[in-house]
Each structure stands twice: as structure tokens, then as C-alpha cells.
Design a protein around this motif. Structure first.
Motif, short mmCIF file in Angstrom:
data_model
loop_
_atom_site.label_atom_id
_atom_site.label_comp_id
_atom_site.label_asym_id
_atom_site.label_seq_id
_atom_site.Cartn_x
_atom_site.Cartn_y
_atom_site.Cartn_z
N ASN A 1 -3.10 16.90 -5.30
CA ASN A 1 -4.36 16.95 -4.57
C ASN A 1 -4.15 17.69 -3.25
O ASN A 1 -3.21 17.41 -2.51
CB ASN A 1 -4.85 15.52 -4.31
CG ASN A 1 -6.09 15.47 -3.45
OD1 ASN A 1 -6.00 15.34 -2.24
ND2 ASN A 1 -7.25 15.58 -4.09
N LEU B 1 -1.26 4.80 -2.69
CA LEU B 1 -2.34 5.67 -3.15
C LEU B 1 -1.99 6.29 -4.51
O LEU B 1 -2.81 6.29 -5.44
CB LEU B 1 -2.60 6.77 -2.12
CG LEU B 1 -3.70 7.78 -2.46
CD1 LEU B 1 -5.07 7.10 -2.45
CD2 LEU B 1 -3.69 8.95 -1.47
N CYS B 2 -0.77 6.81 -4.63
CA CYS B 2 -0.37 7.47 -5.87
C CYS B 2 -0.09 6.48 -6.99
O CYS B 2 -0.16 6.84 -8.17
CB CYS B 2 0.88 8.34 -5.62
SG CYS B 2 0.58 9.68 -4.45
N PHE C 1 -1.99 3.86 -7.61
CA PHE C 1 -3.29 3.51 -8.20
C PHE C 1 -4.12 4.73 -8.57
O PHE C 1 -5.07 4.62 -9.34
CB PHE C 1 -4.07 2.62 -7.23
CG PHE C 1 -3.48 1.25 -7.05
CD1 PHE C 1 -3.66 0.28 -8.01
CD2 PHE C 1 -2.71 0.95 -5.93
CE1 PHE C 1 -3.10 -0.99 -7.87
CE2 PHE C 1 -2.15 -0.30 -5.77
CZ PHE C 1 -2.33 -1.28 -6.74
N LYS C 2 -3.76 5.90 -8.04
CA LYS C 2 -4.46 7.14 -8.39
C LYS C 2 -3.42 8.21 -8.74
O LYS C 2 -3.22 9.18 -8.00
CB LYS C 2 -5.34 7.62 -7.23
CG LYS C 2 -6.49 6.67 -6.91
CD LYS C 2 -7.39 7.25 -5.82
CE LYS C 2 -8.57 6.34 -5.54
NZ LYS C 2 -9.46 6.91 -4.49
N HIS D 1 -3.37 10.63 -10.70
CA HIS D 1 -3.84 12.00 -10.90
C HIS D 1 -3.77 12.82 -9.61
O HIS D 1 -3.80 14.06 -9.66
CB HIS D 1 -5.29 11.99 -11.42
CG HIS D 1 -6.27 11.41 -10.44
ND1 HIS D 1 -6.46 10.05 -10.31
CD2 HIS D 1 -7.11 12.00 -9.55
CE1 HIS D 1 -7.39 9.82 -9.39
NE2 HIS D 1 -7.80 10.99 -8.91
N LEU D 2 -3.68 12.16 -8.45
CA LEU D 2 -3.56 12.89 -7.18
C LEU D 2 -2.19 13.52 -7.01
O LEU D 2 -2.03 14.48 -6.25
CB LEU D 2 -3.83 11.95 -6.00
CG LEU D 2 -5.23 11.33 -5.91
CD1 LEU D 2 -5.31 10.40 -4.71
CD2 LEU D 2 -6.30 12.42 -5.82
#
Length: 453
Positions: free
Chosen positions: A143, A203-204, A206-207, A209-210
């Protein structure tokens, strides 16, 4: 009240306006000082002969052995950039963290922390990490906001984690020990790096795809190759950290002497990596001289400004204004922190430090925070609060210098709006770190107390 009583306020206002003119900061500071000195002479509150005190004060800057550390730290950081140590370190960290969520971003954070402990040159760190890591992160489909925010925030840690040029300047302005200030900044700097690390990992996690994971086949194929990779990636950086910080913490060298040792160590690493050529050495010396000249020219202008400002009664005017608010020690502290944060949107840490710190530090030194902070430690604690706060000045638009450093070397597809969005969570993390040091002074003062005991 007559107009001459408000000359310091007009002087500060003129400086704030002219700093936006685009002229070099040193010229602005010196020019405002001269203009208001002559204006004060016309109003009979300043004598032209007082200008003859300035050469002695300026010579005091040139004769200050503490400030000798600045050009040597600049040399060390610039030589480290050219020696290839940073590239080896980043690759090693990528391999070690390849199976961790956000592994590449975490590698950049750790790299920024290690580089911060070897050099306090923010421009060099941000540019170096951007050139090495940003293309790789974009290639791995990271991202854009996460990639740019991680690099910008990690690259600015060097302004807080010692050896930091800003801490050297602060210690000189406040008449405090550079070594004690260095030690006090260690845990706050590592705390900020830890906040970045936790945020990126969470953050990475739980997400995902970032931050797509790195290839599993990346890295050494045998234990021997892994050991060689670790030796090549970590040993040079650890060697330099031990040379500089180790010699200070153990009491073997003063910060100035440690700066010389670090400069020699960076040359030695360049020789070992076969990167030291006459062209490289000449380029490093030239860039060191230009950066050092810029800093010391600002010192000269700031010395003239602060001298005239105080001669016109500026200290008394600000003290009367602060005490007239009637908010108590904590209210004054929070006002100064808010003012510093807002100034960071428009000015560099150099201007804020050289202009604001000498004016406000004596006020803080006279305040009593009770059992929260012993009175003898207030100035050190306040200095660390300022240093943590000034981290934001590199990231906050419109004049966040780390953002411009990155944009200057980033691929064309990276837009400035994406960089601005990327730094927002990291600015909030910096403010959380500031709040923690305010609430728990031991984060900064425990290590100096332990060493002094």
C-alpha cells in the motif's frame, strides 16, 4: 505602555513573516536582529555600540568544543551512506522478517532505528531508505500510504535517538551535559520505534493485503550462508554503534571524542567494503562542509537575534505574558508543547530549537512540578519533550522536510498527496509517545539516574 515596550513582540512577528520569504534562515535571523537593533537605537532602548558584543558571542560558537561534534557526526552519516552498509543491513532484515506480517515495512523500521543510532542526519537517512526500500515495497505491491509513512517516520528517528545533532545543539543552548541528554533520549527514541513496529505489525496482521509477504525462497539456502548474511548485515552497524554510543555510555569518551571515533569508524567500514575512493571521499567532505556551513550560519544569525531580542526586553515580555495566563506549571507546559507542535507545520527543527528553546527553557526551569519531576531534572525532561515533539516537524505538511526529501527521489507514480496521507497515523503515534513521556518522566530520566547513581 509605549511602542518600545512591544519591540520584542514586533521583532518576533517580523521573524515569523520573513521566514516565509524564501531567504536563507541565517540571513533572515541576522537581518531582523540588525534592523530592530537600529530601530531600538532610534527609540533610545538599544545602543549601537552593543553590536560590538556580537563578534565575541559568535567567536564563542566557533570556540565551543561541544559543537565540534556536529561536523564529525555529519561526516560519519554521509560516509555511512556511501559505504554500502545500509544496503546490506536492509537485505539482511528483509530475510529475517520475511515470514512476519508486514515484514518489509518492519525491516525498514528496524533499519531506520539502527541508522538513527549511527547518524543524526535526517536528510541522508530518508533519502537513503527511500532509494533502497521504496522501489522494493512498490514492486511487492505494498500500500502506497503505508510504504511512504513507514519510510518517512523511520528515517526521522535519528533526530531523537543519539547521536543526534539536535541534542548536541540543545545541550549547548541550555548549558547542560550532552552525554546526559544522549542517555535520556535512548528510551524515548526506542519507544517511538516500538510504537511504529507495533502499529505496522497489527495493521498488517489484520489487513494483509496492505503488505503482501516476501517470497519464501528469498534468502540464504544454508546455515553457513545465513551466518555470513548476519555478519555482513549486522556487524558493521553494531560496530559503529558500539564505537559511538558505547564509548559515551561507558565513560570512555566525551560526545565530541566519540564523534571523532565514529567518523573514523565510518571510513574504516568504507575501506572494508571497498567503497572508499578519492571521488567518494571528496564528495563526502564537500557535503559535510556545506551542511556544516549551513548550520553554523544559522547559529550566527540566531545568536544575533537572541542577543538583540533579550537586549530589547524580550525575555521579560514573554515571562510576563506566560505568567499572566495564570494556568500553573502544567498549563504552561501544555501551551509550550502545543505551540511547538504548531510551529512544526511551518518551520524546521533548527529554527524552532534556536529561537524558541532559549526563550522558554528558563521559564520551565523555574517551575515546580512537585514529585512528578525533581526540579534539577526539569530542564532535561523538557528537552526530551521538545525533541519528541519536534519529530513531528519533519512529517507535518505543508513544510515537512522528510516528505520533500522522499518526493525528490521517489518514483513518478508516488504522489505528494499519498505521502501526506501516509504520515498521518505516524504523527498520531509520535503524539502518543509525547504523552507517555509527559505522564511517565521515568521513560527519559530513569537511565540517567541509574548511571549517575
Amino acid at each position: 505602555m509605549y511602542i518600545e515596550d512591544y519591540l520584542p513582540a514586533f521583532m518576533f512577528g517580523a521573524l515569523a513573516i520573513l521566514l516565509f520569504s524564501g531567504f536563507p534562515v541565517g540571513f533572515v535571523l541576522g537581518g531582523v536582529a540588525l534592523a530592530f537593533g537600529f530601530l531600538g537605537a532610534a527609540l533610545d532602548v538599544f545602543h549601537v555600540i552593543q553590536f560590538f558584543n556580537l563578534p565575541l558571542r559568535i567567536w564563542g560558537i566557533a570556540d565551543n568544543l561541544v559543537l565540534v561534534a556536529i561536523p564529525m557526526f555529519i561526516f560519519m552519516g554521509t560516509m555511512l551512506e556511501r559505504s554500502g552498509v545500509a544496503a546490506d543491513l536492509l537485505y539482511c532484515l528483509q530475510v529475517l522478517l520475511r515470514r512476519t506480517p508486514g515484514g518489509l515495512a518492519l525491516a525498514v523500521t528496524v533499519m531506520g532505528t539502527i541508522l538513527a543510532a549511527t547518524t543524526g542526519i535526517i536528510g541522508a537517512s530518508v533519502v537513503m531508505i527511500s532509494l533502497m526500500a521504496l522501489p522494493v515495497m512498490l514492486q511487492r505491491k505494498y500500500n502506497m500510504e503505508l510504504a511512504t509513512g513507514t519510510i518517512a517516520s523511520s528515517g526521522t528517528l535519528g533526530i531523537l535517538i543519539p547521536p543526534s545533532i539536535m541534542l548536541v545543539i540543545m545541550a549547548d543552548l541550555l548549558g547542560r551535559s550532552v552525554g546526559t541528554l544522549f542517555v535520556a533520549a535512548v528510551f524515548p527514541g526506542l519507544m517511538l520505534a516500538g510504537l511504529y513496529f507495533i502499529y505496522i505489525f497489527t495493521l498488517c496482521r489484520f489487513k494483509p493485503h496492505l503488505a503482501p509477504p516476501l517470497p519464501k525462497e528469498m534468502g540464504p539456502k544454508s546455515t553457513q550462508e545465513l551466518i555470513l548474511l548476519l555478519l555482513r548485515g549486522f556487524i558493521p552497524a553494531i560496530f559503529l554503534i558500539l564505537l559511538v554510543l558505547g564509548s559515551i555510555v561507558m565513560g570512555w569518551a566525551t560526545p565530541t571524542e566519540a564523534a571523532g571515533v565514529g567518523a573514523f569508524g565510518s571510513v574504516l567500514l568504507a575501506v572494508i567494503n571497498r567503497k572508499l575512493t578519492w571521488k567518494v571521499l571528496r564528495d563526502v567532505v564537500e557535503r559535510t562542509a556545506l551542511t556544516n556551513g549551513m548550520l553554523f550560519f544559522i547559529f550566527v544569525g540566531a545568536t544575533a537575534f537572541s542577543y538583540v531580542f533579550r537586549s530589547l526586553g524580550g525575555d521579560q515580555l514573554i515571562e510576563d505574558l506566560v505568567y499572566s495566563v495564570g494556568v500553573g506549571p502544567w498549563g504552561i507546559l501544555f501551551i509550550l508543547m502545543i505551540v511547538t507542535f504548531l510551529l512544526g507545520f511551518f518551520f524546521d527543527w533548527i529554527e524552532i530549537t534556536l529561537i524558541v528553546l532559549p526563550v522558554f527553557a528558563p521559564i520551565l526551569a523555574g517551575l515546580d512540578f512537585g514529585d512528578h519531576v525533581p526540579k534539577l531534572e526539569v530542564v532535561y525532561w523538557f528537552s526530551i519533550l521538545m525533541a519528541v515533539n519536534l519529530q513531528t516537524s519533519f512529517l507535518t505538511p505543508p513544510f515537512g522536510f522528510a516528505l520533500f526529501y522522499m518526493k525528490g527521489v521517489a518514483p513518478p507514480e508516488v504522489r505528494i498527496q499519498q505521502i501526506y496521507r501516509g504520515i498521518i497515523p505516524f504523527v498520531f503515534l509520535q503524539l502518543i509517545g509525547l504523552g507517555l513521556v509527559i505522564a511517565f518522566p521515568e521513560i527519559a530520566m530513569w537511565l540517567p539516574r541509574t548511571m549517575l547513581d
